[in-house]
Scaffold this motif. Structure first.
Motif, mmCIF file in Angstrom:
data_model
loop_
_atom_site.group_PDB
_atom_site.id
_atom_site.type_symbol
_atom_site.label_atom_id
_atom_site.label_comp_id
_atom_site.label_asym_id
_atom_site.label_seq_id
_atom_site.Cartn_x
_atom_site.Cartn_y
_atom_site.Cartn_z
ATOM 1 N N SER A 98 0.826 -1.208 0.000
ATOM 2 C CA SER A 98 0.000 0.000 0.000
ATOM 3 C C SER A 98 0.860 1.258 0.000
ATOM 4 N N PHE A 99 1.932 1.251 0.781
ATOM 5 C CA PHE A 99 2.853 2.385 0.775
ATOM 6 C C PHE A 99 3.498 2.557 -0.601
ATOM 7 N N GLU A 100 3.842 1.441 -1.243
ATOM 8 C CA GLU A 100 4.446 1.496 -2.581
ATOM 9 C C GLU A 100 3.490 2.159 -3.578
ATOM 10 N N VAL A 101 2.242 1.711 -3.587
ATOM 11 C CA VAL A 101 1.258 2.242 -4.537
ATOM 12 C C VAL A 101 0.934 3.703 -4.215
ATOM 13 N N TYR A 102 0.825 4.020 -2.940
ATOM 14 C CA TYR A 102 0.552 5.394 -2.495
ATOM 15 C C TYR A 102 1.610 6.354 -3.043
ATOM 16 N N ALA A 104 3.849 5.777 -5.540
ATOM 17 C CA ALA A 104 3.956 5.722 -6.998
ATOM 18 C C ALA A 104 2.842 6.486 -7.696
ATOM 19 N N THR A 105 1.694 6.622 -7.030
ATOM 20 C CA THR A 105 0.534 7.263 -7.667
ATOM 21 C C THR A 105 0.230 8.644 -7.077
ATOM 22 N N ASP A 106 1.200 9.192 -6.372
ATOM 23 C CA ASP A 106 1.041 10.528 -5.802
ATOM 24 C C ASP A 106 -0.196 10.615 -4.909
ATOM 25 N N GLY A 107 -0.408 9.582 -4.109
ATOM 26 C CA GLY A 107 -1.493 9.596 -3.137
ATOM 27 C C GLY A 107 -2.869 9.280 -3.664
ATOM 28 N N ARG A 108 -2.977 8.855 -4.922
ATOM 29 C CA ARG A 108 -4.302 8.499 -5.452
ATOM 30 C C ARG A 108 -4.839 7.238 -4.792
ATOM 31 N N PHE A 109 -3.945 6.374 -4.351
ATOM 32 C CA PHE A 109 -4.344 5.203 -3.571
ATOM 33 C C PHE A 109 -3.970 5.479 -2.128
#
Length: 336
Positions: A98-102, A104-109
């Motif tokens: 979740s931290f990785e996706v957060y 990488a997507t500039d907080g969209r996730f």
């Protein structure tokens, strides 16, 4: 004489092993209900190697860790805690992704959207009224993964009002755990599907490729959802995030279950659904929600730049009509 005898025995055994016909693999299918949805598992083996009871046990353990609908789960305990909680390996793996996706997507996730998800009526408790702007502004004070921190096997919250929701990623993780269990059992050809999230590995014993249908809304959005494409790949996962199935009605407007963590309001953009292909379901499931929060152009650019990731997008044109687009790699997987 003894040496000659032993050599003769070895030759006979080798000949017998050569002539004994290997038992053919056949397809086994498991169906069940877990995590608020159906699951289906198909695998090829010479004999039954996995049972429904084994799968149910795996999924129950994951639920005990990350289900918001289980008051005894670790996630429920964390949400009710004021500072920190020790978490298990399942929870930790999903938090790290979740931290990785957060990032990488500039907080969209953002998994801290739990208070917003509940306020808009998509949480475990029913609501009677949608939140107003003042309520949204108040809830946003506890939203942001910068308010979380992991130290060893402990998850910390920097404010007592922080609450998390892993529903946008945990099901993909569940698919991976079941798939890895099949691999551990020596199964090399399978399809694992939980709530529409899929991971598969092939080919079939006869050499033919496994195939999976990609669902989406009908072009006029009035008909039932339909299979838009059939794709095939040797090994990997496909997950879909969309707003055409799960929504609430407010007057004549649909309220999406996908919440923008930056504004606090449900997503209201071009995209109708996003299907992501990745090497594992955890990755695909984590990114599909984030990509839904992008424009079509941003989504294509973002996914095309990611290694081992492809996307299929269904969206509204400016005139309101429905169309689709896809990355070059996804196009190669489509079966004509």
């Amino acid at each position: 004489m003894v040496l000659v005898y032993k050599t003769w025995v070895i030759v006979v055994l080798l000949l017998l092993s050569f002539f004994v016909k290997r038992k053919e693999q056949q397809q086994y299918t498991l169906h069940g209900y877990a995590q608020g949805t159906d699951y289906s598992i198909k695998y090829y083996a010479e004999s039954p190697l996995v049972s429904v009871a084994e799968v149910d046990s795996i999924l129950l353990k994951i639920d005990s860790s990350m289900s918001l609908y289980k008051p005894y789960s670790l996630i429920s305990k964390f949400n009710n805690a004021t500072k920190a909680l020790s978490i298990d390996a399942h929870f930790l793996c999903v938090i790290n992704k979740s931290f990785e996706v957060y990032k990488a997507t500039d907080g969209r996730f953002d998994i801290t959207v739990a208070p917003l998800v509940q306020a808009w009526g998509f949480g475990p408790k029913p609501i009677t009224v949608f939140p107003d702007s003042a309520r949204i502004k108040e809830l946003l004070k506890n939203v942001g993964m910068n308010l979380l921190e992991v130290k060893g096997n402990e998850l910390f919250k920097k404010q007592p009002g922080v609450r998390i929701d892993l529903n946008g990623i945990a099901q993909g993780y569940s698919v991976d755990v079941v798939a890895d269990y099949l691999l551990h059992k020596g199964i090399t050809c399978f399809v694992v599907e939980i709530g529409g999230e899929i991971r598969m590995k092939g080919p079939k014993p006869d050499g033919t490729a496994l195939r999976v249908g990609i669902e989406g809304p009908a072009l006029n959005e009035l008909s039932e959802p339909q299979i838009r494409h059939v794709i095939s790949f040797k090994e990997g996962a496909v997950t879909t995030s969309g707003n055409y199935r799960k929504y609430l009605q407010a007057g004549g407007k649909k309220i999406s279950h996908l919440i923008n963590p930056k504004t606090g309001y449900p997503l209201d953009n071009q995209l109708i659904s996003v299907t992501i292909f990745a090497k594992d379901a955890l990755t695909a499931d984590g990114y599909d929600n984030a990509v839904m929060a992008m424009s079509v152009e941003q989504a294509l650019e973002f996914v095309s730049a990611k290694k081992n990731m492809e996307a299929y997008l269904i969206y509204h044109r400016k005139d309101g009509s429905v169309t689709d687009t896809l990355t070059a790699g996804f196009k190669k997987m489509i079966v004509n």
